[in-house]
Each structure stands twice: as C-alpha cells, then as structure tokens.
Design a protein around this motif. Structure first.
Motif, PDB file in Angstrom:
ATOM      1  N   ALA A  75       0.827  -1.151  -0.003  1.00 31.69           N
ATOM      2  CA  ALA A  75      -0.087   0.059  -0.075  1.00 31.69           C
ATOM      3  C   ALA A  75       0.834   1.408   0.123  1.00 31.69           C
ATOM      4  CB  ALA A  75      -0.876  -0.023   1.016  1.00 31.69           C
ATOM      5  N   HIS A  76       2.060   1.208   0.704  1.00 33.48           N
ATOM      6  CA  HIS A  76       2.954   2.366   0.778  1.00 33.48           C
ATOM      7  C   HIS A  76       4.225   1.849   0.794  1.00 33.48           C
ATOM      8  CE1 HIS A  76       3.977   6.486   2.636  1.00 33.48           C
ATOM      9  NE2 HIS A  76       4.046   6.387   1.363  1.00 33.48           N
ATOM     10  N   ALA A  77       5.081   2.160  -0.119  1.00 35.30           N
ATOM     11  CA  ALA A  77       6.506   1.737  -0.038  1.00 35.30           C
ATOM     12  C   ALA A  77       7.209   2.494  -1.048  1.00 35.30           C
ATOM     13  CB  ALA A  77       6.611   0.306  -0.402  1.00 35.30           C
ATOM     14  N   ARG A  78       8.607   2.478  -0.647  1.00 29.23           N
ATOM     15  CA  ARG A  78       9.643   3.169  -1.881  1.00 29.23           C
ATOM     16  C   ARG A  78      10.137   2.027  -2.521  1.00 29.23           C
ATOM     17  NH1 ARG A  78      12.005   5.574   1.958  1.00 29.23           N
ATOM     18  NH2 ARG A  78      11.231   7.458   1.864  1.00 29.23           N
ATOM     19  N   ILE A  79      10.364   2.169  -3.648  1.00 30.00           N
ATOM     20  CA  ILE A  79      11.024   1.272  -4.791  1.00 30.00           C
ATOM     21  C   ILE A  79      12.576   1.532  -4.555  1.00 30.00           C
ATOM     22  CG2 ILE A  79      11.124   0.447  -7.040  1.00 30.00           C
ATOM     23  CD1 ILE A  79       8.323   1.975  -7.496  1.00 30.00           C
ATOM     24  N   LEU A  80      13.157   0.214  -4.047  1.00 28.89           N
ATOM     25  CA  LEU A  80      14.745   0.356  -3.898  1.00 28.89           C
ATOM     26  C   LEU A  80      15.251  -0.203  -5.348  1.00 28.89           C
ATOM     27  CD1 LEU A  80      14.940  -1.112  -0.412  1.00 28.89           C
ATOM     28  CD2 LEU A  80      14.850   1.386  -1.065  1.00 28.89           C
ATOM     29  N   SER A  81      14.672  -1.117  -5.950  1.00 30.34           N
ATOM     30  CA  SER A  81      15.248  -1.529  -7.202  1.00 30.34           C
ATOM     31  C   SER A  81      14.094  -2.403  -8.013  1.00 30.34           C
ATOM     32  CB  SER A  81      16.420  -2.598  -6.868  1.00 30.34           C
ATOM     33  OG  SER A  81      16.218  -3.875  -6.466  1.00 30.34           O
ATOM     34  N   MET A  82      14.327  -2.367  -9.186  1.00 29.86           N
ATOM     35  CA  MET A  82      13.390  -3.213 -10.118  1.00 29.86           C
ATOM     36  C   MET A  82      14.187  -3.909 -11.304  1.00 29.86           C
ATOM     37  SD  MET A  82       9.685  -1.925 -11.468  1.00 29.86           S
ATOM     38  CE  MET A  82      10.381  -0.539 -12.380  1.00 29.86           C
ATOM     39  N   ASN A  83      14.230  -5.070 -11.171  1.00 32.13           N
ATOM     40  CA  ASN A  83      15.062  -5.866 -12.163  1.00 32.13           C
ATOM     41  C   ASN A  83      14.000  -6.498 -13.060  1.00 32.13           C
ATOM     42  OD1 ASN A  83      16.382  -7.577 -13.851  1.00 32.13           O
ATOM     43  ND2 ASN A  83      17.766  -8.447 -12.040  1.00 32.13           N
ATOM     44  N   LEU A  84      13.714  -6.219 -14.333  1.00 31.52           N
ATOM     45  CA  LEU A  84      12.907  -6.752 -15.500  1.00 31.52           C
ATOM     46  C   LEU A  84      13.370  -7.695 -16.518  1.00 31.52           C
ATOM     47  CD1 LEU A  84      10.613  -3.599 -15.663  1.00 31.52           C
ATOM     48  CD2 LEU A  84      10.435  -5.307 -14.007  1.00 31.52           C
ATOM     49  N   ASP A  85      14.682  -7.958 -16.103  1.00 33.62           N
ATOM     50  CA  ASP A  85      15.277  -8.951 -17.202  1.00 33.62           C
ATOM     51  C   ASP A  85      14.541 -10.267 -17.338  1.00 33.62           C
ATOM     52  OD1 ASP A  85      17.386  -7.207 -17.206  1.00 33.62           O
ATOM     53  OD2 ASP A  85      18.683  -8.296 -16.075  1.00 33.62           O
ATOM     54  N   LYS A  86      13.840 -10.792 -16.535  1.00 38.15           N
ATOM     55  CA  LYS A  86      13.136 -12.163 -16.800  1.00 38.15           C
ATOM     56  C   LYS A  86      11.962 -11.688 -17.518  1.00 38.15           C
ATOM     57  CE  LYS A  86      15.199 -14.708 -12.902  1.00 38.15           C
ATOM     58  NZ  LYS A  86      14.738 -15.304 -11.531  1.00 38.15           N
ATOM     59  N   VAL A  87      11.226 -10.572 -17.192  1.00 41.35           N
ATOM     60  CA  VAL A  87      10.314 -10.083 -17.875  1.00 41.35           C
ATOM     61  C   VAL A  87      10.559 -10.121 -19.501  1.00 41.35           C
ATOM     62  CG1 VAL A  87       8.327  -8.352 -18.160  1.00 41.35           C
ATOM     63  CG2 VAL A  87       9.337  -9.203 -15.858  1.00 41.35           C
ATOM     64  N   ARG A  88      11.516  -9.381 -19.728  1.00 41.81           N
ATOM     65  CA  ARG A  88      11.993  -8.984 -21.219  1.00 41.81           C
ATOM     66  C   ARG A  88      12.177 -10.273 -21.777  1.00 41.81           C
ATOM     67  NH1 ARG A  88      14.559  -4.652 -18.385  1.00 41.81           N
ATOM     68  NH2 ARG A  88      13.681  -2.887 -18.938  1.00 41.81           N
ATOM     69  N   THR A  89      12.657 -11.345 -21.216  1.00 42.18           N
ATOM     70  CA  THR A  89      12.992 -12.552 -21.830  1.00 42.18           C
ATOM     71  C   THR A  89      11.879 -13.499 -21.901  1.00 42.18           C
ATOM     72  OG1 THR A  89      14.355 -13.391 -19.918  1.00 42.18           O
ATOM     73  CG2 THR A  89      15.295 -12.085 -21.887  1.00 42.18           C
ATOM     74  N   PRO A 129       0.377   0.146 -10.907  1.00 40.50           N
ATOM     75  CA  PRO A 129       1.239  -0.373 -11.951  1.00 40.50           C
ATOM     76  C   PRO A 129       2.580   0.152 -11.749  1.00 40.50           C
ATOM     77  CG  PRO A 129      -0.750   0.686 -12.829  1.00 40.50           C
ATOM     78  CD  PRO A 129      -1.047   1.328 -11.493  1.00 40.50           C
ATOM     79  N   LEU A 130       3.690  -0.529 -11.992  1.00 45.38           N
ATOM     80  CA  LEU A 130       5.178  -0.066 -11.870  1.00 45.38           C
ATOM     81  C   LEU A 130       5.583  -0.083 -13.433  1.00 45.38           C
ATOM     82  CD1 LEU A 130       6.006  -2.808  -9.178  1.00 45.38           C
ATOM     83  CD2 LEU A 130       5.663  -0.426  -8.767  1.00 45.38           C
ATOM     84  N   PHE A 131       5.128  -1.227 -14.145  1.00 42.24           N
ATOM     85  CA  PHE A 131       5.533  -1.144 -15.629  1.00 42.24           C
ATOM     86  C   PHE A 131       4.405  -2.000 -16.414  1.00 42.24           C
ATOM     87  CE2 PHE A 131       6.590  -5.132 -13.427  1.00 42.24           C
ATOM     88  CZ  PHE A 131       6.723  -6.179 -14.178  1.00 42.24           C
ATOM     89  N   ALA A 132       4.931  -2.051 -17.765  1.00 36.57           N
ATOM     90  CA  ALA A 132       3.755  -2.649 -18.643  1.00 36.57           C
ATOM     91  C   ALA A 132       4.566  -3.206 -19.868  1.00 36.57           C
ATOM     92  CB  ALA A 132       3.118  -1.498 -19.411  1.00 36.57           C
ATOM     93  N   VAL A 133       4.125  -4.448 -20.197  1.00 34.10           N
ATOM     94  CA  VAL A 133       4.569  -5.210 -21.119  1.00 34.10           C
ATOM     95  C   VAL A 133       3.473  -5.308 -22.330  1.00 34.10           C
ATOM     96  CG1 VAL A 133       5.915  -6.612 -19.314  1.00 34.10           C
ATOM     97  CG2 VAL A 133       3.929  -7.428 -20.427  1.00 34.10           C
ATOM     98  N   ASN A 139      -2.352 -13.993 -22.334  1.00 30.50           N
ATOM     99  CA  ASN A 139      -1.942 -14.937 -21.360  1.00 30.50           C
ATOM    100  C   ASN A 139      -0.541 -14.690 -21.314  1.00 30.50           C
ATOM    101  OD1 ASN A 139      -4.295 -15.807 -20.600  1.00 30.50           O
ATOM    102  ND2 ASN A 139      -4.358 -17.348 -21.833  1.00 30.50           N
ATOM    103  N   ALA A 140       0.247 -14.478 -22.485  1.00 30.99           N
ATOM    104  CA  ALA A 140       1.789 -14.464 -22.336  1.00 30.99           C
ATOM    105  C   ALA A 140       2.009 -13.182 -21.297  1.00 30.99           C
ATOM    106  CB  ALA A 140       2.130 -14.364 -23.512  1.00 30.99           C
ATOM    107  N   ALA A 141       1.266 -12.025 -21.738  1.00 31.07           N
ATOM    108  CA  ALA A 141       1.445 -10.796 -20.989  1.00 31.07           C
ATOM    109  C   ALA A 141       1.392 -10.929 -19.338  1.00 31.07           C
ATOM    110  CB  ALA A 141       0.650  -9.835 -21.682  1.00 31.07           C
ATOM    111  N   VAL A 145       4.488 -10.610 -16.591  1.00 33.69           N
ATOM    112  CA  VAL A 145       4.566  -9.303 -15.480  1.00 33.69           C
ATOM    113  C   VAL A 145       5.013 -10.183 -13.883  1.00 33.69           C
ATOM    114  CG1 VAL A 145       3.293  -7.789 -16.779  1.00 33.69           C
ATOM    115  CG2 VAL A 145       2.276  -9.449 -15.031  1.00 33.69           C
ATOM    116  N   LYS A 146       4.595 -11.549 -13.738  1.00 34.53           N
ATOM    117  CA  LYS A 146       4.828 -11.830 -12.628  1.00 34.53           C
ATOM    118  C   LYS A 146       6.362 -12.319 -12.340  1.00 34.53           C
ATOM    119  CE  LYS A 146       0.150 -13.764 -12.525  1.00 34.53           C
ATOM    120  NZ  LYS A 146      -0.488 -15.254 -12.351  1.00 34.53           N
ATOM    121  N   LEU A 147       7.278 -12.295 -13.381  1.00 27.67           N
ATOM    122  CA  LEU A 147       8.598 -12.553 -13.129  1.00 27.67           C
ATOM    123  C   LEU A 147       9.371 -11.393 -12.722  1.00 27.67           C
ATOM    124  CD1 LEU A 147       8.811 -14.597 -16.420  1.00 27.67           C
ATOM    125  CD2 LEU A 147       8.325 -15.439 -14.197  1.00 27.67           C
ATOM    126  N   ALA A 148       8.842 -10.381 -12.571  1.00 27.16           N
ATOM    127  CA  ALA A 148       9.596  -9.085 -12.039  1.00 27.16           C
ATOM    128  C   ALA A 148      10.301  -9.451 -10.638  1.00 27.16           C
ATOM    129  CB  ALA A 148       8.735  -7.840 -12.072  1.00 27.16           C
TER     130      ALA A 148
END
Length: 806
Positions: A75-89, A129-133, A139-141, A145-148
């Motif tokens: 509900a309330h948080a600071r984003i420290l890091s976001m790795n989307l490599d697995k999402v992209r592949t 929302p943090l990012f979009a694909v 279904n693939a999309a 997004v669950k791999l982030a």
C-alpha cells in the motif's frame, strides 16, 4: 433473434403495477417516433442478438500485441530496485516499458497533479502499476509480469478516514459553505442532537471492463479505440504522454458496456499505456484488464463518514445544522475535489437549513484513487440529511415523513398556494425554483396509500414477534450541471446527404443509457422525419473536438441542444433556399411528415434535399451549446452551480427477520420528475435501473479491504450486486405529469441519469423504520451502510439494548 424480434406482431408491454400504460408500451417499428414518445434503444436488437460491437469484439489487426502491467503488492513503499530482465526474456514478450520510457508527461491527473501513469520512486496503493509489457497474447503478458524482481522499503500506510483526519492528510484543502449563524442558532435551539453515518463505497461493476486499443499511424500519431466517457480527455492525455500535438491523436468511442462514472477519468491510463507500447513496438496494442485487476486497480465510489450537529424545535423543524462530510479519496486527487464539493452541495437534500455550516474534507489514504460514480458525491451528501431527519423524527415522536414535509424548501407559490415549508435559499446561496417536492410527496403518499399501509404495518409488527416491516418515503432534489463551469458545453455535427439520409455526430458517449436514441429523436423532431432517416456515428475527436465528458446527467441536455442548434442552422438554409426558389415567405414553409411544405406544394424530404444540393446549399453544419446562468464563487462559497433541480420521491416497504438480520424489499413506489420527457420508455428504464443500483449501494455491495490495504472484494464471488431475487416484488414507477422544465432545456425536459439513484435511500430508511419498531419507534436505529444482514442484526441488537435501558 433479430428476425424473431422483427416478426413480433404486437406491442411489447412491460408490466409494472401502477405504472401508466402510456409509459410502458413500445410500439413496433413503423418509421420511428420523434421526441416525446417511446422509442427503443438504437442498439437494442444488437444487444439481444450479440451483434453490438465492443472493442474486444473488433477483429485483431496484423501484428497486434496485448498489454498487461506489473503491480505493487504494498500500500505504501519506496521502490529500491526493479529488475525486469526475466520479464523481457519471457516467451512472447516484445516490449517492456517503465516510467523512464514515457516520452512526455508521466503525471496524467485530470484536474490536479498526482495521478501517475507508472510508479517511479514509490507506490501508494496495492495494485499500483509499476511497468507494462506487450506480448503476443494476453496470457503471455499476464505470465510475464509475474517474473519481475522488485525490492521495496515498506512505509506506514494510512488506510482509513479516521487516520487521515488525525494526520490532517488531504489530497486537496478542505472547503466550507455557510448560511446564517449556525453556531448561535444551534446553541439556542430548544432541542439538539448529534450523530454520524458511515456511507460505504461502491464498485462500478460495468459489464465491459476497462479496455483500449492503440493503432499507430504513418505520421507518428495514434488511433485510439477506448471504452471511455471522455474521448477528448483520452486524446489530450495520450498526446501529452507521447509528447505530440493533440491533432495527431484520434479517439473513437462507439459504445461502452456500462460506465456509471468509472470510465470518466480512469479509462485514460490504459489508453496511454497502450499508446506508449504501440509507439515503442510499432504495432497495434490492446490493453484489456481482467475483472480482478479492474476491481483492484481502478477507483470506486468514495466511502464517506458524515457527522452532524443539529438544533430543532419541538415540532421537528430544523433551526440550524453543522454538517461535516469526509470523503475517502485514495492516494491522488483524481476528481475528488469536485466530488466532495457535490456532496456538500447536496448535504441539504430537499430541506431548508436557515443556518448551516457545511465542511468537506478530502481525505488522502494509501488506497486506489476513488473516482466518479453515478451521483458524483451527491448520494453520500444526501445521506447526511436523511440521517438527520430520521434522528429528529424519532426524538420528537413523529412519522419521519411529517418531519420531512415540515422541513422542505418552500413550495412553488407560482402554482400552489401551500404555506407549509421553509424558504428557498440553499447553503450555497442558490434559490430553489420550481420546487415540486412537497407536491410530489403528497401525491405519492396518496397514490401509494401511505397512511393506510403505515397503520397496517404497525398492526403487523405488534402481532409479529420476529418479522418486522418498515415503510419510508424519501425525497431527492438533485442539481443538474457540471459544477466546473467550463464543462457545460457541447458540440454536434450534422450532414444531410443527397438521398435525404442524415448523419449525426456529437460529443456524447453511449454507455447503454440511450443518449444516441434521444439525440436522434431531437434531430428527427427538428426535421420532422422518421428516425430511420438518421444514423448516429461513434463519438470521435476528429469530428467534434474539445468535448466534455458524458457525465453529470448532462449528456442529453448538452448534446441534444447542440444537435438542435446544428439542425436549426440547416433548416434555416433550406428555408432560405425555398424562399428564393419558389418566391415564398418563411411563414409559408414548414417541415412535416417527411416532407417540406412550401405554400401549397409538398416535396418529399429527399427530393427537396436534392433540389437544395443542385442549388449549391451547404448541407453540413456544426452546432454548439453552453449552459446559461450558472456560476459559483469558491472563495465566497456562493452562486448558482446548477441550472435546475431534478426531483423524485420514493416509498419503499421492507420486512426484516430480527433473528438473522436478513430482509426483503417488498414494494417500491416511485414518482419522478423528468420535465417533459423526451422518451418515457428510456426514462423509466433509467429510473428503474438507478433505483436498483442505489439499492445495491445501500444494502448488498460491500467494498472490503484487509489491514494491509489489499482489496478483498475483488470478484463477483465476494462482491454482491443486486440480482433478480433482490428486486422488490412490486415496483411502481410514474413520471410526474404536466410539469415541463421552466428553464430553456431541450424541449423543457430534465436529466434522468443520476437523480433516480438516490431514491434508494427510501430502502435504507424503511429498514431503519422496521428496526425502530422494536422500540415502539422511539429510538433511531443505528444502521450504517451498506446495510448488510450483519449490520442490520447489529442495529437490531443495539436498538433492543437501548430500549431496555430507557
């Protein structure tokens, strides 16, 4: 199915006990009725036959991709890091975007800043929302997004109105309205009481969820198909997000599968995300939210906690009131400033408050940003007024309807010499004109046998130890206009082709309410042609620009007038041509029965249009309308924010099982004021639908969150809208006859979209009446909303306990 419907040889008759036959009878198609008569919805056959095309029914485009977003679990948080490599592949993924990939604006707040398209440094609600694909399948999309891999620093979350008030945490500053000297008047009043009412939120639960399709074009622009009530805002925000001029973006809205306010602002993010993904990938992108994502990530009706302190005399006449309305707005402003204002404007409902102080707080919480919903804050404000009336009535020992009659605004002295009632100035200093509520109350009391049924219910309750009945009659006085002045404008476009067929376009959107049908009836009325001459096309930003949202019950008022203006321009040209061609005077020319009459001659409409074309007459015109008279000075909290008021009264009867809290609505009688109806059949349908939707808001529809800010009521399995089994066994609906709107609205009609929603307050008051019978009607039952069986049972127990303690 279409053939079957067309072969029906007799009129369709909807049986409603007590409803006038003239308002429940639809004639089979023989031409088409003009304004003022019943006409079926323009897409009715298509809806029944499954032929009505929505965005998800459109054929896929070559190379089309499907969008989805990754969401915050906090509900309330600071984003420290976001790795989307697995999402992209991930399999099928072609494109991934974050806040850093947005070419233009990241903040898409509709009025004030604060609504972020994608979170950048922190998140402020579960599901943000943090990012979009974009992937090759929906279904693939969703799987991708669950791999982030996202790391957070969790921060304290504010989740309730009470916590926000304690911290003085607001999305916008408080606003206040005053009339007279309320503090002194309350202190000197013979009687005084205070109370509060929790008014729950509500999920829009439209049949068609949020969806957009973005198709890139060769010039760097974009065509957007959106399920939106506000095409021009979608155009503006997509352009700003892409950093292109507005003229590069075209938005098309043919129909929505329901809106109810939920698609006024909150359709825009999904169009913007689809457009950015389409720009980056160079391919069309469809963004369709699943039902659970839709419920989690989009705003709802605002939960309110209202408080009142009221002084009154021994008869129950209100002398002064101090009212505070606290709206739970969520994490961002969205439309909350205007929504809480609307709650304040309607905190009086139909009652004169000679001395009043009304304060509105816009409470910030770490939940999804709440938004417009049918009534736009008005229903929540009215609940403060009705809670006040109920409490006063029990204190002075009167039937609440007597206290209502005593406190109504002054009756319309231009037509009725009835001295009872108050004066006619609201807490925001607008004069109440054409006040029909007292007349309507007395008429409905007579038509619904109110006093006889009330006596019978008392007798029933005295002999029934477990089941208790209740009956209540409540009014609705609802202001019609956008309270933001510049939105009260509309445009229209009419083409007449050389075969006499007419193409109509305007800025209003069709979400099932029959707007297209009504505006087509207006054009048919102006040209005196059958409606089958007219085709209404999708609302498009390249046909009618800079449109206002279809909201505030103003769709027909605004767009109908604009279409009338365009039609009258064309008629003026045709009349001028006829005068020149046939040496006639304007008085000799008139339109009737699909013909143009010039003196003794009568030309079929198509033939005369062909003549006009050959005579080089322009057969295309734009129309425009802006609502007159309205203004509001926020600094002095005074003015005329509403062009007129729409009125209604409803009487509802319920039976309650005092052992379980379960109940049933037995009967509802409704008398509603629509001025001179443009289409009685559609108006009655809106009244029925609004009443049932309002009943759901006040009884079964409970929006639930856990202690961490996660939405629990996120599917049809755990969120209960009314079903056929919840409908009253008897539902009588009547349109108030012989009372055209005195303002210069389209054919002196009145808006009908939102006002009927609040008629359902009679159900809540009837439940309170049934529970109060346990104390011989001495105690005001403490019943917050939604009045679920659990809350009803708690109110039963509290009333019995209070009665024993007297």
């Amino acid at each position: 199915m279409r053939d079957l419907l067309n072969k029906l040889g007799k009129p369709l008759e909807v049986k409603l006990d007590g409803a006038p036959a003239a308002h429940t009878r639809l004639e089979p198609s023989q031409g088409s009725p003009k304004a003022g008569r019943d006409a079926k919805h323009d897409s009715a056959h298509k809806h029944v036959a499954g032929e009505a095309q929505y965005i998800d029914d459109r054929f896929s485009h070559a190379g089309q991709l499907y969008g989805c977003v990754g969401k915050s679990p906090h509900a309330h948080a600071r984003i420290l890091s976001m790795n989307l490599d697995k999402v992209r592949t991930a399999p099928g993924v072609l494109c991934v975007i974050t806040a850093d990939d947005i070419p233009g604006h990241l903040d898409i707040g509709p009025v004030f800043p604060g609504d972020m398209l994608l979170a950048k440094d922190k998140v402020e609600f579960v599901g943000q929302p943090l990012f979009a694909v974009a992937a090759e399948s929906h279904n693939a999309a969703r799987r991708a997004v669950k791999l982030a891999e996202v790391e957070y620093e969790v921060l304290p979350a504010t989740l309730t109105i009470e916590d926000a008030l304690q911290q003085q945490l607001f999305v916008r500053p408080p606003h206040q309205m005053r009339l007279g000297e309320p503090e002194a008047a309350i202190a000197s009043a013979p009687n005084r009481l205070s109370g509060d009412i929790e008014v729950g939120g509500q999920e829009h639960f439209y049949l068609e969820g949020q969806i957009s399709l973005a198709i890139p074009d060769e010039d760097g622009g974009m065509q957007i198909f959106s399920s939106s009530q506000h095409p021009s805002e979608v155009q503006k925000l997509v352009a700003e997000v892409l950093d292109v001029p507005f003229n590069r973006i075209t938005v098309d809205v043919r129909r929505m599968g329901g809106g109810f306010g939920g698609k006024e602002t909150q359709a825009a993010p999904w169009a913007c995300l689809a457009a950015v993904l389409a720009r980056k990938s160079g391919r069309p992108v469809k963004f369709r939210l699943s039902r659970s994502d839709d419920m989690e990530m989009t705003g709802k009706r605002h939960h309110f906690h209202n408080q009142f302190d009221v002084g009154f005399d021994d008869e129950g006449r209100i002398l002064a009131a101090d009212i505070t309305v606290n709206g739970l707005c969520g994490y961002s402003p969205d439309l909350s400033d205007a929504i809480v204002d609307r709650a304040m404007f309607h905190a009086d409902n139909a009652y004169y408050l000679a001395n009043a102080n009304i304060l509105g707080n816009r409470c910030k919480t770490h939940t999804v940003s709440n938004t417009a919903f049918r009534g736009f804050g008005g229903p929540q404000g009215m609940m403060a007024a009705e809670a006040m009336i109920e409490a006063i009535a029990r204190r002075v020992g009167k039937d609440p309807v007597e206290v209502r009659l005593l406190n109504y605004y002054r009756e319309d002295h231009e037509r009725y010499d009835f001295k009872q009632g108050g004066y006619d100035v609201t807490p925001y200093h607008q004069k109440v004109e054409q006040n029909l509520i007292p007349l309507m109350t007395r008429k409905l009391m007579a038509d619904a046998d109110y006093h006889a049924r009330k006596a019978a219910i008392r007798a029933f309750n005295e002999s029934s130890p477990i089941l208790k009945k209740g009956l209540a009659l409540t009014p609705v006085k609802f202001g019609i206009s956008f309270t933001v002045q510049h939105l009260n404008q509309a445009g229209a476009l009419i083409h007449i082709y050389t075969d006499g067929s007419i193409h109509l376009n305007h800025g209003g959107t069709e979400m099932g309410q029959g707007l297209y049908t009504k505006v087509a009836q207006i054009v048919a009325q102006e040209f005196q042609v059958d409606m089958d001459h007219i085709v209404v096309s999708a609302a498009r930003t390249d046909k009618v620009p800079n449109t206002s949202p279809t909201a505030a019950s103003s769709g027909t008022d605004l767009n109908g007038k604009a279409a009338q203006n365009a039609a009258q321009k064309l008629k003026g040209r045709l009349i001028e041509f006829a005068c020149e061609q046939y040496q006639a005077t304007p008085e000799q020319i008139y339109f009737a029965d699909n013909h143009v009459h010039v003196g003794e001659r009568a030309f079929p409409f198509a033939e005369f249009i062909q003549q006009a074309y050959m005579g080089r007459v322009s057969l295309s015109a734009t129309g425009f309308y802006k609502t007159p008279k309205i203004h509001y000075d926020r600094d002095t909290a005074s003015g005329r924010p509403f062009f007129y008021f729409a009125n209604g009264v409803a009487a509802s009867e319920v039976v309650v099982d005092t052992l379980t809290g379960e109940y049933k609505v037995l009967r509802a009688d409704i008398l509603h004021d629509v001025g001179k109806s443009l289409n009685p059949a559609i108006d009655i349908g809106q009244i029925e639908g609004g009443f049932i939707q309002g009943m759901g808001w006040l009884t079964t529809e409970e929006v639930c969150w856990d202690a961490n800010g996660r939405l629990l009521s996120n599917s049809p399995a755990n969120y209960k809208i009314p079903t056929l089994g919840d409908l009253p066994e008897v539902l009588n609906v009547e349109l108030l006859p012989n009372e055209p709107n005195r303002e210069e609205t389209i054919y002196h009609s009145k808006a009908v979209g939102e006002p009927p929603f609040m008629l359902a307050m009679s159900v809540w008051c009837a439940l309170k009446d049934a529970i109060s019978s346990l104390s011989d009607y001495r105690i005001d039952a403490p019943l917050h909303t939604p009045a679920t069986p659990e809350r009803v049972l708690a109110a039963v127990e509290a009333t019995l306990s209070a009665a024993k303690g007297e």
